[in-house]
Enzyme design. Structure first.
Site, mmCIF file in Angstrom:
data_model
loop_
_atom_site.group_PDB
_atom_site.id
_atom_site.type_symbol
_atom_site.label_atom_id
_atom_site.label_comp_id
_atom_site.label_asym_id
_atom_site.label_seq_id
_atom_site.Cartn_x
_atom_site.Cartn_y
_atom_site.Cartn_z
ATOM 1 N N SER A 630 0.843 -1.192 0.000
ATOM 2 C CA SER A 630 0.000 0.000 0.000
ATOM 3 C C SER A 630 0.880 1.245 0.000
ATOM 4 C CB SER A 630 -0.969 -0.015 1.172
ATOM 5 O OG SER A 630 -1.927 -1.010 0.979
ATOM 6 N N ASP A 705 -9.223 -4.809 -6.326
ATOM 7 C CA ASP A 705 -8.965 -3.817 -5.288
ATOM 8 C C ASP A 705 -9.835 -2.589 -5.521
ATOM 9 O OD1 ASP A 705 -7.867 -2.064 -3.419
ATOM 10 O OD2 ASP A 705 -5.817 -2.754 -3.766
ATOM 11 N N HIS A 737 -7.908 -5.312 -1.670
ATOM 12 C CA HIS A 737 -6.674 -4.745 -1.124
ATOM 13 C C HIS A 737 -5.983 -5.708 -0.167
ATOM 14 C CE1 HIS A 737 -4.019 -1.391 -0.784
ATOM 15 N NE2 HIS A 737 -4.148 -1.305 0.526
#
Length: 769
Positions: A630, A705, A737
């Site tokens: 991320s 995602d 995600h």
């Protein structure tokens, strides 16, 4: 990029490698810090032989951390303690358990397998769970106590049940419709939830009916939190009962102004497309309004939120007597927060007080505040440069805590004794403790927990009883019931590392971390953590350098790190982390240096960590691999772009590559509005200089995602391909995600280390197990 509860504030909550954070299930831990610059030699817990820890066992059941309770709560009357406990044979499935403090007995209150149907959840509930990073959990994921302390509201597989302490279970709903945000009213009279964009209310045992208007537009929702509230503001609901049950405050939002993103959820058996309303940075947000109404929907009045419609509805609370509604209103720039006092009968509001951000900083939202029955307010603020507690009484402010450390959470307030309980970093920024301070005569806080451990806590309604969670570098999380002095009364989960513990076979090779600091360019101390294999004279070792780098997150902790870092060390790698400027719990001046400059000071500080590693005689300076997910994935790209050759290889998981693709509330908080500062966005993005990446790089992303959308990685892939730059990819069909699971996590981590092996970033023969 939220948190979990503390993890809901950041992207790292979805990382395959879990970052230790405050909470009952994942609490930080303490051990004595090594002096700065001290080589990390590590120690063995025992001299016995142990099998090497592999990724299959790391992600299998039972969890090597031992029991991992979630949602620990104390009944309103203080007698019972309840929690969600995962199963030995299925670490992702949770059941509801209760402990009677009078009898000293545990019992399973709700067996999720007996009640659950296994039917697929609605898309709306799936997305809510994704916002909370619990999409992989099964069984019971939430529950709530009834005020009578005799029953609990329990959602299971899309239906609602009322579980009694006597073992009875009553089904409250039995249909295929959504039941989002289910709540029992404060007195237990009503059951409420959201269905098809409308708030449903009815007496418990009777039918629930819609009490909000039927809208002609599908973009209008009542009783729900809009996307950015759920994802970035730690606010998961859109309605609030008055304590006397006479009124409900209900949010209405219209996402018609929000741009539509056609999101492709690419799965193994096909591709589904979703027209998702996604408020990207620099674009319109949903239009949010607030109403107050009676439980049957009559007497509805609109709350005056001011003349500017482009604001954030941050928090909503009722006074104890139900006569005042308090609303926190945040401006779009997130530099100002107004506390509004609202008359619920008319909707008229006035500004009680205002918080203003420091120059070049922003307002960090918090849940660390309480309205007291005497009309005063205990409030968390960073107004002196560090997060501390204040009291507002009779129009005057009193600072309750102070110093160059931070209050990390308000645990509870014992109004009878005038005692405030909180967690903070006063004794050690790497190991938070539980403290108490006097409400009327605040002085030096009293530490209630032991140094050598890092602690978190929850409190009973009157704060007379605490449940403290603690862990250390050689002890997974324990929890116990304590009184107001911190004295342990009863274990909730001792989690002893005895012969029956799942981690017992691997204790002999357990390596404890060491800690130290390096200096940033501005002179700041940057904390690092290191775990080494058993070092042999004359040998050097490769480094697995894991980072996050973003705001609201602290990765270096003296806590129980879990089995994954130990498995990496068992492979013969040194495991290393460093918290750069911009990370959490170091004060405003430390955090705000990323303002309109993401990917600058963080990269410089991680560079300082890599250079420190290269100075150590036992480190193979040509074999430092850097990894992040991320924001950490974004950091991997920026680090490889800035320092070619410094890192032997980089792994970038689910990265943001273009900040204009991320949402308004998170991105504009730190970067400003791209329509006003396009140059800042151009400099901070990872696409503009992507062709500078010359070192081996592995790109990983979930193909469904909806947070860091897949377009971030496809845009990067196209840029690198058009620049004739070699790189590797691993994309996961159907995964959001959170690319994780008992099988998928093994695949992710084998992919990472197979990549490192192909590029020679491996231990020398004989340096691993």
């Amino acid at each position: 990029m939220t948190k979990s509860r503390f993890l809901r504030a950041c992207l790292c909550s979805a990382m395959p490698l879990a970052i230790a954070a405050s909470g009952m299930a994942l609490s930080t831990a303490a051990s004595a810090a090594a002096p700065a610059q001290t080589p990390a030699s590590g120690t063995r817990v025992t001299d016995q032989q142990a099998p090497a820890l592999d990724f299959v066992r790391v992600f299998a059941s039972p969890s090597l951390n031992g029991p991992s309770p979630r949602e620990v709560k104390i009944s309103p009357d203080g007698r019972y303690l309840t929690l969600l406990r995962n199963r030995d044979a299925d670490r992702e499935r949770y059941d509801l358990w209760g402990y009677d403090r009078e009898s000293g007995k545990w019992s399973m209150l709700v067996d999720s397998e007996k009640l659950g149907t296994g039917r697929e959840l609605s898309e709306a509930e799936k997305m809510q769970r994704e916002r909370q990073r619990i999409g992989d959990l099964k069984g019971i994921v939430h529950y709530a106590w009834n005020e009578d302390s005799r029953s609990l509201l329990v959602p299971v597989d899309g239906d609602l049940f009322l579980a009694g302490l006597d073992g009875s279970v009553t089904r409250l709903t039995d249909d295929a419709g959504d039941e989002l945000n289910p709540v029992l009213s404060p007195g237990g009279t009503y059951l409420s939830y959201v269905r098809d964009g409308r708030l449903m209310v009815g007496k418990v045992g009777a039918e629930q009916v819609a009490v909000t208007p039927e809208e002609s537009a599908e973009t209008v929702h009542w009783g729900e939190a809009e996307f950015v509230a759920q994802e970035e503001m730690f606010r998961l609901t859109g309605y609030w009962w008055a304590p006397n049950e006479k009124r409900i405050a209900v949010e209405r939002y219209d996402e018609a102004p929000v741009g539509v993103v056609t999101r492709a959820a690419i799965g193994a058996d096909g591709t589904r497309t979703f027209a998702q309303r996604y408020p990207a940075a620099g674009t319109d947000n949903a239009l949010v309004s607030l109403y107050v109404m009676k439980p049957d929907g009559t007497g509805r009045v609109q709350v005056d939120l001011g003349s500017d419609p482009d604001i954030y509805l941050a928090r909503v609370d009722w006074s104890g007597d139900g006569k005042t509604l308090y609303v926190q209103r945040q401006n779009r720039e997130q530099t100002r927060l107004d506390m509004l006092a609202v008359d619920p009968q008319t909707g008229k509001s006035s500004v009680l007080f205002t918080e203003t951000a420091a120059d070049g900083a922003w307002i960090n939202l918090s849940d660390s505040y309480r309205f007291l029955d005497d009309g005063s307010l205990v409030w968390w603020s960073e107004r002196d440069g560090y997060g501390h507690l204040y009291r507002l009484a009779d129009g005057k402010w009193t600072q309750l805590t102070k110093g160059e450390w931070v209050v990390t959470g308000l645990v509870g307030i014992d109004a009878k004794r005038g005692r405030i309980y909180f967690t903070g970093t006063k004794d050690d920024v790497l190991a938070q403790q539980v403290y108490a301070v006097d409400l009327e005569n605040p002085g030096t806080p009293e530490r209630l927990t032991e140094t050598g451990w890092a602690n978190s806590a929850v409190a009973s309604k009157d704060a007379s009883t605490l449940v403290i969670s603690r862990s250390s570098s050689d002890q997974p999380t324990q929890s116990f019931i304590a009184d107001g002095t911190g004295k342990r009364l009863e274990w909730v989960e001792q989690n002893a590392l005895d012969a029956d513990h799942p981690y017992a076979p691997y204790l002999a090779s357990h390596r404890e971390p060491s800690f130290g600091t390096v200096k940033a360019e501005d002179g700041s101390d940057l904390h690092w953590m290191m775990i080494t294999p058993e070092l042999e004279p004359g040998k050097t070792y490769p480094v697995f350098f894991e980072h996050y780098g973003g705001p609201h997150v602290q990765t270096v902790s003296k806590g129980w790190l879990g089995a994954l870092p130990q498995a990496i060390v068992d492979k013969g790698y040194i495991y290393f982390r460093l918290d750069n400027r911009g990370s959490a719990n170091r004060g405003v001046a430390f955090e705000k240096q990323i303002h309109q400059a993401m990917g600058t000071v963080e990269v410089a500080d991680q560079r300082a960590g890599a250079q420190y590693l290269k100075s150590l005689p036992f480190v193979d300076g040509d074999k430092i691999a850097t990894y992040g997910w991320s924001y950490g994935g974004f950091m991997t790209l920026k680090m490889l772009e800035a320092d070619q050759g410094l890192y032997a290889a980089g792994i970038s998981g689910a990265p943001v590559t273009k900040w204009e693709l991320y949402d308004t509330h998170y991105t504009e908080r730190y970067m400003g509005d791209p329509r006003k500062v396009p140059e800042a966005y151009a400099a901070s993005g990872a696409l503009g200089n992507a062709e500078a990446i010359a070192d081996p790089m592995l790109l990983i992303h979930g193909m469904a995602d909806d947070n860091v959308v897949f377009e971030n990685s496809t845009a990067l892939a196209a840029k690198l391909q058009n620049g004739e730059r070699a790189f590797e990819m691993m994309f996961y069909p159907g995964h959001t995600h959170s690319v994780k699971g008992p099988k998928i996590s093994v695949h992710v981590w084998n992919t990472i280390f197979n990549f490192l092996e192909r590029h020679g970033v491996t231990p020398d023969e004989g340096s691993g197990k």
